[in-house]
Write an enzyme that holds these catalytic residues in place. Structure first.
Site, PDB file in Angstrom:
ATOM      1  N   ASP A  46       0.832  -1.207   0.000  1.00 27.47           N
ATOM      2  CA  ASP A  46       0.000   0.000   0.000  1.00 27.47           C
ATOM      3  C   ASP A  46       0.872   1.265   0.000  1.00 27.47           C
ATOM      4  OD1 ASP A  46      -2.332   1.405   0.054  1.00 27.47           O
ATOM      5  OD2 ASP A  46      -2.611   1.276   2.221  1.00 27.47           O
ATOM      6  N   HIS A  63       3.278   3.173  -9.100  1.00 27.02           N
ATOM      7  CA  HIS A  63       3.100   1.725  -9.266  1.00 27.02           C
ATOM      8  C   HIS A  63       4.356   1.092  -9.874  1.00 27.02           C
ATOM      9  CE1 HIS A  63      -0.884   1.885  -7.800  1.00 27.02           C
ATOM     10  NE2 HIS A  63      -1.431   2.447  -8.853  1.00 27.02           N
ATOM     11  N   LEU A 154      11.001 -20.175  -4.196  1.00 26.73           N
ATOM     12  CA  LEU A 154       9.873 -19.326  -3.784  1.00 26.73           C
ATOM     13  C   LEU A 154       8.649 -19.491  -4.697  1.00 26.73           C
ATOM     14  CD1 LEU A 154       8.950 -17.021  -1.844  1.00 26.73           C
ATOM     15  CD2 LEU A 154       9.685 -15.425  -3.627  1.00 26.73           C
TER      16      LEU A 154
END
Ligand SMILES: CC(C)=CCC/C(C)=C/CC/C(C)=C/COP(=O)(O)OP(=O)(O)O
Length: 267
Positions: A46, A63, A154
């Site tokens: 956020d 972004h 991952l």
């Protein structure tokens, strides 16, 4: 300075392998226990737009900066031994953001992110309601999931058009249909059965151990409502593009100091 610390500093400076894994000794030097490492870290990234606004930049630039930090976070998770990183990339409510931002995210940003992240060699999955995503984004998702499905290391999970309530509703509908069709009985419905119908059912570690939210907001905004039941939360008072490895390690340390009781009490 102890020799082990000098070795650690040398490695940090000169061994910048993108997905190098830290050794047990290095973890211990950092005050972290390998056996207490969270298996699934969830991030609510956020503050991209506020970060950009403070610098007089467009939301798109915010972004883009966030995308770079998310890539860094994948690297930290690999390095520090986390198995699953899930990122809340777009909620079922985010369609109500300004049209230009939604269009940017849906037509170029997420596709670019998926394309870039495929280079990292991780297994990649997307959870959420894909039905109303643009076709080219759906194709990019299918391609990434198929191409990376056998990668080890991952597991990066992007939550796209995802919401905790959506997830519970879609699982409930599937279970209700099975009851209606006589495949299962009402009495068969329990925690485990619900787990098997949630969007996270394919993950080795479906429930986040640690949730990190940046930007100082103290809420979960409809992320994995069921799966976060016993997660530990860490709220970082920085915008997402400012999150760095020291913040991540601080979150790991905080996590390892917590006593997880799951409702049971020892005294
Ligand atoms: C790095 C990356 C993949 C960024 C994608 C950009 C993007 C759309 C991020 C939103 C993340 C998110 C769902 C935050 C939740 O807060 P909220 O703003 O939806 O909810 P709130 O109103 O409760 O704060």
């Amino acid at each position: 300075m102890p020799l082990s610390n000098s070795i650690l500093m040398f490695r940090r400076q000169f061994c910048k392998l993108p997905f190098g894994v830290i050794s047990k000794e290095e973890l211990l030097i950092e005050g972290l226990q390998p056996e207490l490492m969270p298996k699934h870290v969830a991030i609510i990234p956020d503050g991209n737009r506020r970060w950009a606004k403070e610098r007089g930049l467009s939301p798109e630039k915010g972004h883009e900066a966030g995308k770079k930090v998310l890539g860094d976070l994948c690297r930290y998770c690999s390095k520090w031994g986390v198995k699953v990183l899930s990122a809340y990339a777009f909620s079922t409510e985010n369609w109500s953001r300004p049209k230009a931002e939604v269009t940017f995210l849906m037509t170029s940003y997420f596709e670019g992110l998926i394309h870039d992240f495929m280079r990292y060699g991780m297994k990649m999955s997307v959870i959420g309601d894909k039905s109303n995503l643009p076709n080219s984004l759906k194709e990019a998702i299918n391609h990434a999931e198929e191409t990376t499905k056998d990668n080890t290391g991952l597991h990066f999970v992007a939550a796209l058009n995802y919401g905790g309530r959506y997830d519970i509703i879609q699982a409930t509908k599937k279970i209700a249909a099975k009851v209606k069709d006589g495949v299962i009985q009402l009495e068969d419905i329990n925690d485990k059965l619900i787990d098997t119908e949630l969007e996270t059912k394919y993950l080795e570690y479906p429930n986040p151990d640690l949730l990190i939210r940046t930007s100082g907001e103290l809420r979960i905004s409809n992320y994995m409502l069921w799966q976060l039941a016993y997660s530990e939360f860490c709220f970082v008072d920085k915008f997402f593009p400012e999150l760095d490895e020291a913040d991540f390690v601080a979150a790991l340390r905080s996590f390892q100091r917590r006593q997880r009781r799951y409702g049971g009490h020892k005294i």
